[in-house]
Design an enzyme around this catalytic site. Structure first.
Site, PDB file in Angstrom:
ATOM      1  N   GLU A 191       0.822  -1.223   0.000  1.00  0.00           N
ATOM      2  CA  GLU A 191       0.000   0.000   0.000  1.00  0.00           C
ATOM      3  C   GLU A 191       0.852   1.267   0.000  1.00  0.00           C
ATOM      4  OE1 GLU A 191      -2.856  -0.465   3.168  1.00  0.00           O
ATOM      5  OE2 GLU A 191      -3.547  -2.396   2.384  1.00  0.00           O
ATOM      6  N   ASN A 229       1.878  -5.102  -3.180  1.00  0.00           N
ATOM      7  CA  ASN A 229       0.496  -5.460  -2.881  1.00  0.00           C
ATOM      8  C   ASN A 229      -0.282  -4.202  -2.508  1.00  0.00           C
ATOM      9  OD1 ASN A 229      -1.478  -7.690  -2.252  1.00  0.00           O
ATOM     10  ND2 ASN A 229      -1.364  -6.840  -0.201  1.00  0.00           N
ATOM     11  N   HIS A 258     -10.672  -5.941  -2.281  1.00  0.00           N
ATOM     12  CA  HIS A 258     -11.712  -5.745  -1.273  1.00  0.00           C
ATOM     13  C   HIS A 258     -12.851  -5.005  -1.984  1.00  0.00           C
ATOM     14  CE1 HIS A 258      -9.238  -7.145   2.006  1.00  0.00           C
ATOM     15  NE2 HIS A 258      -8.285  -6.298   1.693  1.00  0.00           N
ATOM     16  N   GLU A 290      -6.478 -10.594  -1.477  1.00  0.00           N
ATOM     17  CA  GLU A 290      -7.250 -10.346  -0.254  1.00  0.00           C
ATOM     18  C   GLU A 290      -8.733 -10.221  -0.584  1.00  0.00           C
ATOM     19  OE1 GLU A 290      -5.666  -7.164   2.159  1.00  0.00           O
ATOM     20  OE2 GLU A 290      -3.584  -7.643   1.640  1.00  0.00           O
ATOM     21  N   ASP A 338     -12.548 -10.144  -0.794  1.00  0.00           N
ATOM     22  CA  ASP A 338     -13.834 -10.262  -0.117  1.00  0.00           C
ATOM     23  C   ASP A 338     -14.816  -9.326  -0.824  1.00  0.00           C
ATOM     24  OD1 ASP A 338     -13.062  -7.728   0.984  1.00  0.00           O
ATOM     25  OD2 ASP A 338     -12.392  -8.680   2.835  1.00  0.00           O
TER      26      ASP A 338
END
Length: 484
Positions: free
Chosen positions: A175, A216, A252, A280, A282
């Site tokens: 990030e 990432n 996400h 990651e 979701d």
């Protein structure tokens, strides 16, 4: 593929696992008992996700928390049974591993590693350099440039070195950009400038020479300013000979909002010669979740799976957790939740079946064990393509797309490949773009809403060099459509 490595610092210092760590691992395995060493039967459908993924040479992973592995046998059962890859949710972050300067705590990280190794899961180390979840002594340390570089090097050497040879991938820097593509104002960037990323990659390459080195981030799933920043950075790192192996797209997502350019984005990073993974995943829903929302969530999961599986360089999809009850989402996004494959009671949701089907399973709970069943071809959409008004060097095309889903579309992106080198010259009722053979048509401001059962028609003119074969496959918002 490991891209060019340069700038070595000599023989790396190694901190491999000690006998004490192995003893702790044995105790941990004994504590979990059969939940670790003898995985439970699959929760749904004909075989667990990992079995299908293994047959495809693909990784389906989950973020795992050491405390839940130790204290919740159902959680551990599913984690072992369904996933062939694992990411430590928090156990390897800086605040967990080095809470005080040069005082390291690997208890939870070791427990996670022992679980993953006992269950033959590939591990993504997460994460070495990140602006968040930093201990205050780093975040507020007021270091000089040389001192902070030494602090970073020591941390990477101790953490990555401890697990050298045991980690498949390291999320080295996490990030590092803001949404507009500018650098995030972290202690690392303020003190060391943008070179901290190349430094961290080189340091990790020395500490764990066998691991792949990745960047990432979130909100880089589609083509946008932030993902452009990563594309340009990685291209520059490669040109400089800095070791870089992959980019993780966190994904996400909000229900119904899978970026239409996801596959295109994956492909452009893969074209740089690096690997790509969804790291990651979701898909959060406004609570309480209705059945139609759960079905839309399943379509979103399928879209992400299909986009990754369609690109040779996309090697893995990891979901950020096992069951809804432990997800980070409700604590972060008020009124939203239910983002994962299993509900609070560990029952598989429609999203589980969607992932299962994408990996080649039946997804219908019939237990027929036929791993050769193809994914469903009817799909959530249908396409009627026609080429009319042809002339020697071109033609006019028309495409009607029908929404076969149970809910309305609020924005759409249609993609297909021309097989004969055709080139779009102009179009209507959509925003048209083309990259190589791949054509993308995105809704205009007035036709983005398509009700369940409704249709939208778009058209274009295109040129060709004598061949005009029709496209064979279409995707709508990343999902495969049937073709009439």
């Amino acid at each position: 593929m490991r891209l060019a490595r340069s700038g070595g610092r000599g023989t790396p210092r190694r901190h491999r696992a000690t006998p004490a760590r192995r003893a702790a691992g044995a105790a941990f395995a004994a504590l979990l008992g059969a939940a670790v060493l003898v995985p439970a039967a699959p929760a749904a459908a004909d075989a667990p996700l990992r079995d299908h993924a293994d047959q495809m040479g693909f990784e389906i992973g989950a973020a795992l928390a050491a405390n839940h592995l130790q204290n919740d046998s159902q959680y551990a059962d599913l984690a072992a049974t369904e996933f062939n890859a694992a990411t430590p949710e928090n156990a390897m972050k800086w605040e967990s591993t080095e809470p005080s300067r040069n005082q390291f705590d690997f208890g939870n990280a070791d427990a996670f590693m022992d679980f993953a190794q006992a269950n033959n899961q590939k591990v993504r180390g997460h994460t070495l350099v990140w602006h968040n979840q930093l201990p205050s002594w780093v975040e507020n340390g007021n270091f000089s440039e040389s001192e902070l570089r030494s602090v970073m090097e020591n941390h990477i050497d101790r953490v990555a070195g401890r697990y050298a040879g045991e980690i498949a991938y390291w999320d080295v820097a996490n990030e590092i950009f803001l949404g507009d593509g500018s650098w995030r104002d972290s202690v690392f960037y303020r003190t060391l400038g943008p070179d901290f990323v190349a430094d961290a990659l080189r340091m990790t390459a020395e500490a764990d020479p066998n691991a792949e080195l990745w960047l990432n981030d979130y909100s880089i799933d589609g083509v946008n300013a932030k993902s452009d920043a990563y594309y340009n950075l990685i291209r520059d790192l490669i040109a400089q000979g800095v070791p870089i192996d992959g980019i993780g797209l966190q994904a996400h997502l909000i229900n119904g909002q899978v970026p239409g350019s996801l596959q295109q984005n994956i492909q452009r990073f893969a074209d740089l010669g690096i690997k790509v993974a969804i790291t990651e995943l979701d898909v959060r829903i406004e609570m309480p979740a209705s059945q139609s929302e759960l079905e839309q969530q399943a379509r979103d999961y399928r879209s992400v799976m299909d986009a990754c599986l369609a690109v040779d360089g996309c090697v893995a999809v990891t979901v950020w957790g096992v069951s809804d009850q432990y997800s980070w989402v409700p604590d972060t996004f008020e009124g939203q939740g239910a983002p994962l494959l299993f509900n609070d009671s560990y029952q598989p949701k429609p999203a589980y079946d969607a992932v299962h089907e994408a990996l080649g399973g039946t997804g219908d709970g019939d237990g027929d064990g036929d791993d050769d069943d193809p994914p469903p071809t009817s799909g959530p959409c249908a396409v009627d393509y026609s080429a009319a008004n042809e002339w020697s060097t071109g033609f006019t095309g028309q495409i009607t797309v029908t929404n076969n889903g149970d809910t309305a579309l609020d924005g759409w992106s249609l993609e297909f490949d021309f097989p004969s080198g055709q080139q779009i010259t102009n179009g209507w009722n959509a925003e048209w773009s083309q990259s190589g053979s791949t054509v993308t048509a995105t809704n205009t401001g007035w036709n983005g809403a398509v009700p369940a059962g409704g249709s939208v028609t778009v058209g274009f003119n295109a040129s060709h060099d004598g061949g005009n074969a029709e496209p064979e496959a279409f995707t709508l918002n990343g999902q495969s459509c049937s073709v009439s």
